[in-house]
Design a protein around this motif. Structure first.
Motif, short mmCIF file in Angstrom:
data_model
loop_
_atom_site.label_atom_id
_atom_site.label_comp_id
_atom_site.label_asym_id
_atom_site.label_seq_id
_atom_site.Cartn_x
_atom_site.Cartn_y
_atom_site.Cartn_z
N HIS A 221 61.34 15.05 -14.77
CA HIS A 221 62.64 15.72 -14.84
C HIS A 221 62.57 16.98 -15.71
CE1 HIS A 221 64.39 12.30 -12.84
NE2 HIS A 221 63.92 11.50 -13.77
N GLY A 222 61.46 17.71 -15.62
CA GLY A 222 61.29 18.89 -16.46
C GLY A 222 60.52 20.00 -15.75
N ARG A 223 60.09 20.99 -16.54
CA ARG A 223 59.41 22.16 -15.99
C ARG A 223 58.21 22.52 -16.84
NH1 ARG A 223 63.14 27.10 -15.33
NH2 ARG A 223 63.04 26.95 -17.58
N LEU A 224 57.21 23.07 -16.19
CA LEU A 224 56.08 23.71 -16.84
C LEU A 224 56.20 25.18 -16.51
CD1 LEU A 224 53.33 23.94 -18.24
CD2 LEU A 224 52.27 23.25 -16.06
N THR B 101 58.41 22.83 -11.25
CA THR B 101 59.54 21.96 -11.54
C THR B 101 59.24 20.57 -11.02
OG1 THR B 101 61.06 23.83 -11.37
CG2 THR B 101 62.03 21.62 -11.16
N ASN B 102 59.52 19.57 -11.84
CA ASN B 102 59.31 18.18 -11.47
C ASN B 102 60.67 17.49 -11.46
OD1 ASN B 102 58.62 15.50 -11.16
ND2 ASN B 102 57.18 15.45 -12.87
N LYS B 103 61.19 17.18 -10.28
CA LYS B 103 62.48 16.50 -10.18
C LYS B 103 62.31 14.99 -10.15
CE LYS B 103 64.89 20.26 -7.97
NZ LYS B 103 65.61 20.74 -6.80
N PRO C 68 56.28 17.54 -17.25
CA PRO C 68 57.12 16.40 -17.63
C PRO C 68 58.03 15.92 -16.50
CG PRO C 68 57.93 18.43 -18.61
CD PRO C 68 56.65 18.78 -17.93
N LYS D 70 55.84 11.73 -14.94
CA LYS D 70 55.16 12.94 -15.37
C LYS D 70 53.90 13.11 -14.53
CE LYS D 70 52.52 10.71 -19.01
NZ LYS D 70 52.19 10.67 -20.40
N THR E 231 56.57 28.87 -12.32
CA THR E 231 57.24 27.71 -12.89
C THR E 231 57.05 26.53 -11.96
OG1 THR E 231 58.90 29.06 -14.01
CG2 THR E 231 59.47 26.75 -13.63
#
Length: 150
Positions: free
Chosen positions: A94-97, A53-55, A92, A59, A51
């Motif tokens: 504030h999201g996760r891949l 995570t982009n805090k 993305p 993007k 995973t």
């Protein structure tokens, strides 16, 4: 007293400017967790999951993955039970891949050696905007099913 006011004002202004340039609020802030490779059942191919995570507020895009354990690492998308190779994945703001069994995943092709349970392999993830990330991926049992939702 007046002579002190000018240097103090100049110093305060310089500190304010230094603070403004110190961080970029529009940058991606990437980290990797929950990585694992099930022990390969094949001598020449293996899957990998993790995973990203982009805090951050921007993007990014995962553009390639390499590993010294494989001649080639490819990225795959799974839609409606059909797997297809892709050249990149969006990460993305504030999201996760998420790469998980039955979904997005990595394929380690042309294995140089067959990883065994308990081994750790090293990956390098490259992104369109951010610097590369090095990941230590543990090799788990072939039937490993993580409780983190992967």
């Amino acid at each position: 007293m007046r002579r002190l006011a000018v240097p103090v004002a100049v110093l305060a202004g310089a500190l304010t400017l230094a603070g403004c340039g110190g961080s970029d609020d529009t940058a991606a802030e990437l980290s990797v967790g929950a990585s694992y490779m099930p022990q390969p059942v094949s001598a020449d191919m293996a899957a990998g999951f993790l995973t990203i995570t982009n805090k951050g507020a921007a993007k990014d895009e995962l553009t390639s993955v390499t590993s010294d354990v494989a001649g080639r690492v490819t990225m795959h998308d799974t839609v409606g039970g059909s797997m297809q190779e892709v050249t990149s994945f969006a990460v993305p703001a504030h999201g996760r891949l998420v790469f998980r069994s039955g979904g997005n995943h990595l394929m380690f092709e042309k294995l140089n050696r067959r990883p065994k349970q308990g081994d750790t392999i090293t990956l390098k993830l490259k992104f369109a905007k951010s610097g590369p990330l090095t990941v230590e991926m543990p090799v788990k049992s072939a039937t490993y099913n993580p409780s983190t939702g992967h």
